[in-house]
Design a protein around this motif. Structure first.
Motif, PDB file in Angstrom:
ATOM      1  N   VAL A 192       0.833  -1.021  -0.182  1.00 25.29           N
ATOM      2  CA  VAL A 192      -0.118   0.079   0.063  1.00 25.29           C
ATOM      3  C   VAL A 192       0.769   1.404  -0.274  1.00 25.29           C
ATOM      4  O   VAL A 192       0.700   2.125  -0.728  1.00 25.29           O
ATOM      5  N   LEU A 193       1.910   1.047   0.731  1.00 20.79           N
ATOM      6  CA  LEU A 193       2.711   2.298   0.973  1.00 20.79           C
ATOM      7  C   LEU A 193       3.366   2.643  -0.331  1.00 20.79           C
ATOM      8  O   LEU A 193       3.611   3.820  -1.071  1.00 20.79           O
ATOM      9  N   ASP A 194       3.875   1.707  -1.151  1.00 22.93           N
ATOM     10  CA  ASP A 194       4.537   1.679  -2.377  1.00 22.93           C
ATOM     11  C   ASP A 194       3.498   2.461  -3.582  1.00 22.93           C
ATOM     12  O   ASP A 194       3.713   3.155  -4.018  1.00 22.93           O
ATOM     13  N   ALA A 195       2.177   1.688  -3.435  1.00 23.00           N
ATOM     14  CA  ALA A 195       1.075   2.399  -4.203  1.00 23.00           C
ATOM     15  C   ALA A 195       0.818   3.675  -4.373  1.00 23.00           C
ATOM     16  O   ALA A 195       0.226   4.268  -5.286  1.00 23.00           O
ATOM     17  N   ILE A 196       1.164   4.465  -3.088  1.00 27.45           N
ATOM     18  CA  ILE A 196       0.527   5.781  -2.829  1.00 27.45           C
ATOM     19  C   ILE A 196       1.772   6.573  -2.881  1.00 27.45           C
ATOM     20  O   ILE A 196       1.679   7.812  -2.698  1.00 27.45           O
ATOM     21  N   GLU A 213      -4.117   8.545  -4.531  1.00 25.67           N
ATOM     22  CA  GLU A 213      -4.912   7.462  -4.887  1.00 25.67           C
ATOM     23  C   GLU A 213      -5.975   6.943  -3.776  1.00 25.67           C
ATOM     24  O   GLU A 213      -5.672   7.533  -2.653  1.00 25.67           O
ATOM     25  N   ASN A 214      -7.173   6.499  -4.445  1.00 27.53           N
ATOM     26  CA  ASN A 214      -8.219   6.137  -3.595  1.00 27.53           C
ATOM     27  C   ASN A 214      -7.995   4.725  -3.171  1.00 27.53           C
ATOM     28  O   ASN A 214      -7.286   3.913  -3.920  1.00 27.53           O
ATOM     29  N   VAL A 215      -9.033   4.240  -2.573  1.00 25.58           N
ATOM     30  CA  VAL A 215      -8.834   2.662  -2.228  1.00 25.58           C
ATOM     31  C   VAL A 215      -9.059   1.816  -3.180  1.00 25.58           C
ATOM     32  O   VAL A 215      -8.162   0.887  -3.307  1.00 25.58           O
ATOM     33  N   ILE A 229      -5.764   1.983  -5.293  1.00 29.25           N
ATOM     34  CA  ILE A 229      -4.675   1.309  -4.605  1.00 29.25           C
ATOM     35  C   ILE A 229      -4.737  -0.304  -4.609  1.00 29.25           C
ATOM     36  O   ILE A 229      -3.755  -1.070  -4.989  1.00 29.25           O
ATOM     37  N   ARG A 230      -5.912  -0.906  -4.469  1.00 30.57           N
ATOM     38  CA  ARG A 230      -6.315  -2.172  -4.692  1.00 30.57           C
ATOM     39  C   ARG A 230      -5.886  -2.879  -5.902  1.00 30.57           C
ATOM     40  O   ARG A 230      -5.051  -3.730  -6.087  1.00 30.57           O
ATOM     41  N   ARG A 231      -6.222  -2.049  -6.989  1.00 31.37           N
ATOM     42  CA  ARG A 231      -6.147  -2.375  -8.572  1.00 31.37           C
ATOM     43  C   ARG A 231      -4.527  -2.467  -8.523  1.00 31.37           C
ATOM     44  O   ARG A 231      -4.004  -3.236  -9.424  1.00 31.37           O
ATOM     45  N   ILE A 232      -4.089  -1.447  -8.231  1.00 32.42           N
ATOM     46  CA  ILE A 232      -2.314  -1.177  -8.526  1.00 32.42           C
ATOM     47  C   ILE A 232      -1.588  -2.387  -7.798  1.00 32.42           C
ATOM     48  O   ILE A 232      -0.968  -3.109  -8.491  1.00 32.42           O
ATOM     49  N   ILE A 233      -2.092  -2.757  -6.517  1.00 33.22           N
ATOM     50  CA  ILE A 233      -1.471  -3.870  -6.162  1.00 33.22           C
ATOM     51  C   ILE A 233      -1.868  -5.337  -6.820  1.00 33.22           C
ATOM     52  O   ILE A 233      -0.929  -5.966  -6.957  1.00 33.22           O
ATOM     53  N   ASN A 234      -2.988  -5.264  -6.928  1.00 32.30           N
ATOM     54  CA  ASN A 234      -3.401  -6.819  -7.566  1.00 32.30           C
ATOM     55  C   ASN A 234      -2.950  -6.874  -8.981  1.00 32.30           C
ATOM     56  O   ASN A 234      -3.129  -8.137  -9.414  1.00 32.30           O
ATOM     57  N   ALA A 272       1.624 -11.580  -0.777  1.00 37.05           N
ATOM     58  CA  ALA A 272       0.250 -10.958  -0.136  1.00 37.05           C
ATOM     59  C   ALA A 272      -0.793 -10.973  -1.303  1.00 37.05           C
ATOM     60  O   ALA A 272      -1.950 -10.703  -0.899  1.00 37.05           O
ATOM     61  N   VAL A 273      -0.366 -10.870  -2.422  1.00 36.44           N
ATOM     62  CA  VAL A 273      -1.234 -10.643  -3.611  1.00 36.44           C
ATOM     63  C   VAL A 273      -2.075 -11.824  -4.025  1.00 36.44           C
ATOM     64  O   VAL A 273      -1.434 -12.775  -3.940  1.00 36.44           O
ATOM     65  N   PRO A 274      -3.363 -11.715  -3.959  1.00 39.81           N
ATOM     66  CA  PRO A 274      -4.368 -10.626  -4.151  1.00 39.81           C
ATOM     67  C   PRO A 274      -4.697 -10.172  -2.733  1.00 39.81           C
ATOM     68  O   PRO A 274      -4.731 -10.916  -1.714  1.00 39.81           O
TER      69      PRO A 274
END
Length: 129
Positions: A23-27, A32-34, A37-42, A59-61
């Motif tokens: 999450v930290l990397d994604a933002i 970014e919104n929730v 963020i979820r889409r980026i990570i997954n 940890a993905v998904p």
């Protein structure tokens, strides 16, 4: 051999830490919104050379609830800032994290968060070499 309780606690703790990293990397490069963020990570590509040794990707998904929980923790510890976009002022206004408002908030790293991202990337780069 570790007890089943200890094994479960370690697994849960490791997953939570990995999600915080993701999450930290994604933002770290934009507000970014929730859901984004979820889409980026997954959608991280584990086969990408720069990412293939990043242990946090195990940890993905991740679920929406896991992202929200990570954002709550990151904002509480000063690694991220919750914000809301003010169209009149055309800027983001810092606000306190509220779980019931998570879907309309945007998040960005703080200076402390960016230092953590730099350490994560450095650690990941050193591990990959």
């Amino acid at each position: 051999m570790a007890s089943i309780d200890r094994w479960w606690d370690d697994l849960t703790r490791n997953r939570a830490a990995a999600i915080l990293e993701l999450v930290l990397d994604a933002i770290s490069d934009d507000y970014e919104n929730v859901e984004i963020i979820r889409r980026i990570i997954n959608q991280y590509d584990r086969d990408e050379p720069d990412l293939k040794d990043w242990k946090a990707l195990a940890a993905v998904p991740v679920s929406r609830l896991e992202v929200v929980d990570a954002l709550r923790e990151l904002t509480a510890e000063g690694f991220a800032q919750a914000s809301i976009y003010d169209p009149g002022a055309k800027e983001y206004q810092a606000v306190s994290f509220r779980r019931d408002m998570a879907s309309v908030l945007c998040f960005y790293v703080t200076e402390k968060g960016m230092q953590a991202v730099d350490r994560i990337h450095k650690r990941h780069t050193e591990t990959a070499q």
